[in-house]
Enzyme design. Structure first.
Site, PDB file in Angstrom:
ATOM      1  N   TYR A   1      91.146 -34.559 -37.892  1.00  0.00           N
ATOM      2  CA  TYR A   1      92.006 -33.415 -37.940  1.00  0.00           C
ATOM      3  C   TYR A   1      93.951 -33.800 -37.868  1.00  0.00           C
ATOM      4  CZ  TYR A   1      88.255 -30.914 -39.992  1.00  0.00           C
ATOM      5  OH  TYR A   1      87.201 -30.377 -40.423  1.00  0.00           O
TER       6      TYR A   1
ATOM      7  N   ARG B   1      82.171  -6.413  -8.409  1.00  0.00           N
ATOM      8  CA  ARG B   1      81.919  -6.529  -9.723  1.00  0.00           C
ATOM      9  C   ARG B   1      80.157  -5.533 -10.509  1.00  0.00           C
ATOM     10  NH1 ARG B   1      79.248 -12.556 -11.335  1.00  0.00           N
ATOM     11  NH2 ARG B   1      76.997 -11.425 -10.641  1.00  0.00           N
TER      12      ARG B   1
ATOM     13  N   MET C   1      84.719 -29.741 -34.781  1.00  0.00           N
ATOM     14  CA  MET C   1      83.234 -28.749 -34.892  1.00  0.00           C
ATOM     15  C   MET C   1      82.249 -29.038 -34.434  1.00  0.00           C
ATOM     16  SD  MET C   1      81.862 -25.094 -36.844  1.00  0.00           S
ATOM     17  CE  MET C   1      83.490 -25.007 -37.150  1.00  0.00           C
TER      18      MET C   1
ATOM     19  N   LYS D   1      69.181 -18.290 -15.700  1.00  0.00           N
ATOM     20  CA  LYS D   1      70.122 -17.009 -16.893  1.00  0.00           C
ATOM     21  C   LYS D   1      71.014 -18.390 -17.333  1.00  0.00           C
ATOM     22  CE  LYS D   1      73.768 -16.761 -12.998  1.00  0.00           C
ATOM     23  NZ  LYS D   1      74.353 -15.695 -12.406  1.00  0.00           N
TER      24      LYS D   1
HETATM   25  C1  LIG Z   1      74.217 -16.266 -10.816  1.00  0.00           C
HETATM   26  C2  LIG Z   1      74.323 -16.240  -9.771  1.00  0.00           C
HETATM   27  C3  LIG Z   1      73.511 -16.287  -8.576  1.00  0.00           C
HETATM   28  C4  LIG Z   1      74.214 -18.349  -8.622  1.00  0.00           C
HETATM   29  O1  LIG Z   1      74.730 -18.660  -8.103  1.00  0.00           O
HETATM   30  P1  LIG Z   1      75.136 -20.301  -8.319  1.00  0.00           P
HETATM   31  O2  LIG Z   1      76.551 -20.210  -7.257  1.00  0.00           O
HETATM   32  O3  LIG Z   1      74.741 -20.920  -9.320  1.00  0.00           O
HETATM   33  O4  LIG Z   1      74.221 -20.795  -7.250  1.00  0.00           O
HETATM   34  C5  LIG Z   1      72.773 -15.978  -7.545  1.00  0.00           C
HETATM   35  N1  LIG Z   1      73.168 -14.635  -7.641  1.00  0.00           N
HETATM   36  C6  LIG Z   1      73.463 -13.840  -8.304  1.00  0.00           C
HETATM   37  C7  LIG Z   1      74.076 -12.148  -8.279  1.00  0.00           C
HETATM   38  C8  LIG Z   1      74.089 -14.617  -9.921  1.00  0.00           C
HETATM   39  O5  LIG Z   1      75.041 -13.517 -10.701  1.00  0.00           O
END
Ligand SMILES: *Cc1c(COP(=O)(O)O)cnc(C)c1O
Length: 366
Positions: free
Chosen positions: A262, A134, A311, A37
């Site tokens: 700046y 969550r 920036m 992700k």
């Molecule tokens: C991001 C995420 C992971 C990975 O977590 P790490 O600590 O980076 O290994 C695993 N499961 C879910 C649901 C996540 O959102």
């Protein structure tokens, strides 16, 4: 390679080393889901997924569009979408992505769509909330979910999962063990009342490190692949994967009393050489690193950032460093450097890595 620009080099060999490090912690049958992700933690989800596709069992992304990008790049591996949204369910189906269904609203919306298309045995995943609060169903939802699943052939429960709230924190061991036990209990209910035997998974990187007995059928590894464990010992076993580099665009001679950048935040006390580097807060360099809190490496020497981070640029002090315009600049290329940046920016390494913006060119070297 074009080194006239700021580039994040992703070290494929290091990712592989890290993957193998976790593999040797796993039982033979435990599957591996690689979390890619957010551009594979600030790098490139497409490049990392292409590199890993024959080496892992699953990928996970947060949002549907991230999964679509992988499919469009030709990735065929199953992809779990951790946080799908109802408006994206049709494209999830179109791209054969696998949704995490985490409440009745999205579960029913997906079943309805699956019925309309109609789909046959489409893989879905169901998430339970065991304490992170969550995303996820509550255990009291189990009977209703099971009744719905028994009544359809359009979907197939591919996995049941949950997520730990504090797997890296051994002071929260009781809480975590409780999460794991509750998850095992939930899984038992499904195994008892459903004919399918969905895969089970709850561990992220630090979960694998601290709770190896809770591997179930699969583990979800993110930050570990990118070089960080939850403590010094584990991180030392891993290799740095994200190497952020740039070059010196220009060098200025600053006379005593003159200022740099700046708000005139840096004033030279003595004749000073200032080098301008084409990377700034829009690329992921926190403004907190300005005013000598952060540094870069030029010809193996530390050059502190002087004045405020702009920036698109930073200026660094190279008075004592032999260097010239066009020389290579290392923003970070070791875990220690990333950790130092995280600490000085008052954040965690996850945010430093994912903060590297997409203006920075990303190149995986295998
Ligand atoms: C991001 C995420 C992971 C990975 O977590 P790490 O600590 O980076 O290994 C695993 N499961 C879910 C649901 C996540 O959102």
């Amino acid at each position: 390679m074009n080194n006239n620009i700021t580039v994040l080099e992703i070290d494929g060999k290091a990712i592989l080393h890290n993957l193998n490090y976790f593999k040797q912690k796993l039982q033979e049958n435990t599957k591996i889901l690689a979390v890619v992700k957010s551009f594979a933690y600030g790098s490139s989800s497409v490049q990392v997924a292409k590199f890993l596709e024959d080496k892992v069992d699953y990928f996970a992304v947060a949002y549907a569009n991230e999964g679509i990008e992988l499919r469009e790049a030709g990735i065929k591996t199953p992809i779990l979408v951790l946080h799908p949204q109802i408006p994206n369910l049709q494209s999830i189906i179109d791209y054969r992505l696998e949704p995490n269904l985490y409440n009745f609203k999205i579960f029913n919306a997906f079943l309805k769509l699956a019925d309309q298309v109609p789909l046959m045995n489409y893989p879905i995943h169901i998430k339970f909330n065991t304490g992170l609060n969550r995303l996820g169903f509550w255990h009291t939802d189990i009977p209703k979910i099971i009744t719905s699943l028994k009544a359809t052939t359009h979907v197939k429960l591919q996995s049941l999962f949950s997520h730990l709230a504090a797997s890296e924190d051994l002071e929260e061991q009781d809480f975590t063990v409780n999460q794991i036990n509750n998850f095992a209990y939930i899984a038992q209910q499904f195994y008892k009342y459903l004919d399918d035997e969905p895969m089970l998974h709850i561990l992220n990187t630090s979960g694998v490190i601290n709770y190896p007995k809770a591997q179930f059928n699969m583990v979800r590894i993110g930050i570990g692949l990118y070089g960080f464990g939850n403590d010094k010992h584990e991180t030392n076993q891993l290799k740095n994967t994200h190497n952020l580099k740039s070059i010196i665009s220009q060098i200025h001679i600053i006379q005593p009393g003159e200022t740099v950048g700046y708000n005139r935040a840096f004033t030279a006390k003595r004749p000073t050489l200032s080098a301008t580097i084409p990377i700034g807060h829009a690329d992921g360099i926190s403004r907190r690193l300005g005013n000598k809190k952060g540094f870069v490496l030029i010809n193996n020497q530390k050059a502190p950032i002087i004045g405020n981070v702009c920036m698109d640029m930073i200026m660094v002090d190279v008075t004592k460093i032999k260097c010239t315009e066009g020389d290579e600049v290392i923003i970070f290329n070791t875990q220690e450097m990333v950790q130092h940046i995280a600490k000085t920016s008052e954040t965690i390494v996850y945010e430093v890595l994912t903060g590297i913006s997409n203006r920075v060119k990303k190149v995986l070297k295998s």
